[in-house]
Write a protein that holds these residues in place. Sequence first.
Motif, PDB file in Angstrom:
ATOM      1  N   VAL A  90      49.042  41.582  58.381  1.00  0.00           N
ATOM      2  CA  VAL A  90      49.268  40.273  57.580  1.00  0.00           C
ATOM      3  C   VAL A  90      50.578  40.558  56.828  1.00  0.00           C
ATOM      4  N   PRO A  91      51.398  39.645  56.642  1.00  0.00           N
ATOM      5  CA  PRO A  91      52.623  40.104  55.655  1.00  0.00           C
ATOM      6  C   PRO A  91      52.277  39.842  54.114  1.00  0.00           C
ATOM      7  N   SER A  92      52.773  40.820  53.419  1.00  0.00           N
ATOM      8  CA  SER A  92      52.141  41.302  51.998  1.00  0.00           C
ATOM      9  C   SER A  92      52.968  40.159  51.168  1.00  0.00           C
ATOM     10  N   SER A  93      52.630  39.010  51.352  1.00  0.00           N
ATOM     11  CA  SER A  93      53.037  37.901  50.379  1.00  0.00           C
ATOM     12  C   SER A  93      51.733  37.757  49.754  1.00  0.00           C
ATOM     13  N   ALA A  94      51.833  37.050  48.432  1.00  0.00           N
ATOM     14  CA  ALA A  94      50.713  36.867  47.450  1.00  0.00           C
ATOM     15  C   ALA A  94      49.796  35.988  48.391  1.00  0.00           C
ATOM     16  N   GLU A  95      49.869  35.249  49.106  1.00  0.00           N
ATOM     17  CA  GLU A  95      48.988  34.255  50.067  1.00  0.00           C
ATOM     18  C   GLU A  95      48.398  35.168  51.031  1.00  0.00           C
ATOM     19  N   GLY A  96      49.500  36.015  51.779  1.00  0.00           N
ATOM     20  CA  GLY A  96      48.884  37.046  52.629  1.00  0.00           C
ATOM     21  C   GLY A  96      48.088  37.890  52.337  1.00  0.00           C
ATOM     22  N   LYS A  97      48.285  38.479  51.166  1.00  0.00           N
ATOM     23  CA  LYS A  97      47.341  39.234  50.565  1.00  0.00           C
ATOM     24  C   LYS A  97      45.807  38.664  50.377  1.00  0.00           C
ATOM     25  N   GLU A  98      45.790  37.545  49.835  1.00  0.00           N
ATOM     26  CA  GLU A  98      44.658  36.916  49.570  1.00  0.00           C
ATOM     27  C   GLU A  98      43.771  36.527  50.799  1.00  0.00           C
ATOM     28  N   ILE A  99      44.672  36.237  51.682  1.00  0.00           N
ATOM     29  CA  ILE A  99      44.061  35.801  52.994  1.00  0.00           C
ATOM     30  C   ILE A  99      43.220  37.026  53.596  1.00  0.00           C
ATOM     31  N   ALA A 100      44.033  38.312  53.758  1.00  0.00           N
ATOM     32  CA  ALA A 100      43.758  39.563  54.124  1.00  0.00           C
ATOM     33  C   ALA A 100      42.345  39.873  53.504  1.00  0.00           C
ATOM     34  N   ALA A 101      42.569  39.675  52.031  1.00  0.00           N
ATOM     35  CA  ALA A 101      41.188  40.398  51.227  1.00  0.00           C
ATOM     36  C   ALA A 101      40.107  39.631  51.549  1.00  0.00           C
ATOM     37  N   ARG A 102      40.201  38.418  51.669  1.00  0.00           N
ATOM     38  CA  ARG A 102      38.892  37.549  52.014  1.00  0.00           C
ATOM     39  C   ARG A 102      38.408  37.988  53.460  1.00  0.00           C
ATOM     40  N   LEU A 103      39.365  38.084  54.331  1.00  0.00           N
ATOM     41  CA  LEU A 103      38.946  38.404  55.752  1.00  0.00           C
ATOM     42  C   LEU A 103      38.154  39.672  55.663  1.00  0.00           C
ATOM     43  N   ALA A 104      38.657  40.811  54.909  1.00  0.00           N
ATOM     44  CA  ALA A 104      38.279  42.003  54.993  1.00  0.00           C
ATOM     45  C   ALA A 104      36.745  41.868  54.531  1.00  0.00           C
ATOM     46  N   VAL A 105      36.698  41.263  53.399  1.00  0.00           N
ATOM     47  CA  VAL A 105      35.354  41.047  52.700  1.00  0.00           C
ATOM     48  C   VAL A 105      34.289  40.275  53.926  1.00  0.00           C
ATOM     49  N   ARG A 106      34.606  39.108  54.559  1.00  0.00           N
ATOM     50  CA  ARG A 106      33.648  38.704  55.527  1.00  0.00           C
ATOM     51  C   ARG A 106      33.368  39.482  56.512  1.00  0.00           C
ATOM     52  N   ILE A 107      34.424  40.498  57.216  1.00  0.00           N
ATOM     53  CA  ILE A 107      34.005  41.187  58.271  1.00  0.00           C
ATOM     54  C   ILE A 107      33.604  42.660  57.806  1.00  0.00           C
ATOM     55  N   GLY A 108      33.421  42.710  56.657  1.00  0.00           N
ATOM     56  CA  GLY A 108      32.916  44.136  56.250  1.00  0.00           C
ATOM     57  C   GLY A 108      33.719  45.323  56.449  1.00  0.00           C
TER      58      GLY A 108
END
Length: 320
Positions: A90-108
């Motif tokens: 995911v590109p490291s923009s503020a939005e990208g990092k939020e999307i990535a973090a939420r996905l990581a939590v969801r998929i463990g």
Amino acid sequence: MAEVLVYVDHLDGAVRKPTLELLTLARRVGEPVAVALGSGAEATAPALAEHGAVKVLTADAPEFADYLVVPKVDALQAAYDAVSPVAVLVPSSAEGKEIAARLAVRIGSGIITDAIDLEVGDEGPVATQSVFAAAYTTKSRVSKGTPVITVKPNSAAVEAAPAAGAVEALAVSFSEKATGTRVTSRTPRESTGRPELTEAAIVVSGGRGVNGAENFALIEALADSLGAAVGASRAAVDAGWYPHASQVGQTGKSVSPQLYIASGISGAIQHRAGMQTSKTIVAINKDAEAPIFDLVDYGVVGDLFEVVPQLTEEVTTRKG
Ligand SMILES: Cc1cc2nc3c(=O)[nH]c(=O)nc-3n(C[C@H](O)[C@H](O)[C@H](O)COP(=O)(O)OP(=O)(O)OC[C@H]3O[C@@H](n4cnc5c(N)ncnc54)[C@H](O)[C@@H]3O)c2cc1C
């Protein structure tokens, strides 16, 4: 070959450069499968195919524009479930990092943010990060789940590598949380005509030494001669000489351009934190002892009011 999901940052179908850089890195890890969401998603396909995407998963729905990031996380998770990738980039923009973090939590999964390089290790992708105000470079890999990695702009060269780029519609069902935060209004930022600060290949920054808002015209003129973005130190921003959106540093934006030119900036650790990974650093400062000179590739000891206009003139002349 294993597939790698690449989240696409685009504006109405125009793919932004950091996504194309991400495709270069993704190809080291596996076959890139791009995920493009929102208005113009399908129009991204030719550019993504040109840069190595074997597939482009697309989805459009009003939810992507009307609500904050959760609908996009729902869609990225749907793509993850459909593809079972070896990594998600995911590109490291503020939005990208939020999307990535939420996905990581969801998929463990574990997550690495702000990577500046990516290579293939024996046990999965290894990410390079520049940490602690760029005082250390670390290499790490995710040890739990599918690695989710956000990558800073300008971390890799854009390379064409034509692939099929077959467009497939992605079926997304939005979660209850998707509509939790509605966007109530949007005000487009006034365009300066200059490149986006975090994506620019060249950044010209001014600090307290610029000594006034009106003198930033000198910095802007140099930036324009080079096709660069304009940055500022916190001292210049706090003085009201330049907008906060242009602040570079620990509490501002992090930039990593090919060329960073600092004028009238002392080189405080908090400023360095936002620019130290720049490939070539040039500083203009009248104090030969200024700490910025410890990290420069080229230093000019001199008065910026003399040096910067000469530099602008020379660049303009050479451009012919
Ligand atoms: C928690 C925290 C977070 C911070 N976050 C940030 C951040 O995100 N970004 C950031 O930039 N700072 C940040 N700071 C502030 C940082 O510590 C410095 O105060 C700031 O970077 C100084 O800005 P400067 O280099 O422009 O000013 P100064 O340190 O005052 O340096 C000005 C320089 O200009 C030179 N100069 C003066 N006149 C001329 C001239 N005519 N020609 C050439 N050179 C000249 C001087 O020799 C001097 O080196 C943060 C501080 C804290 C505590």
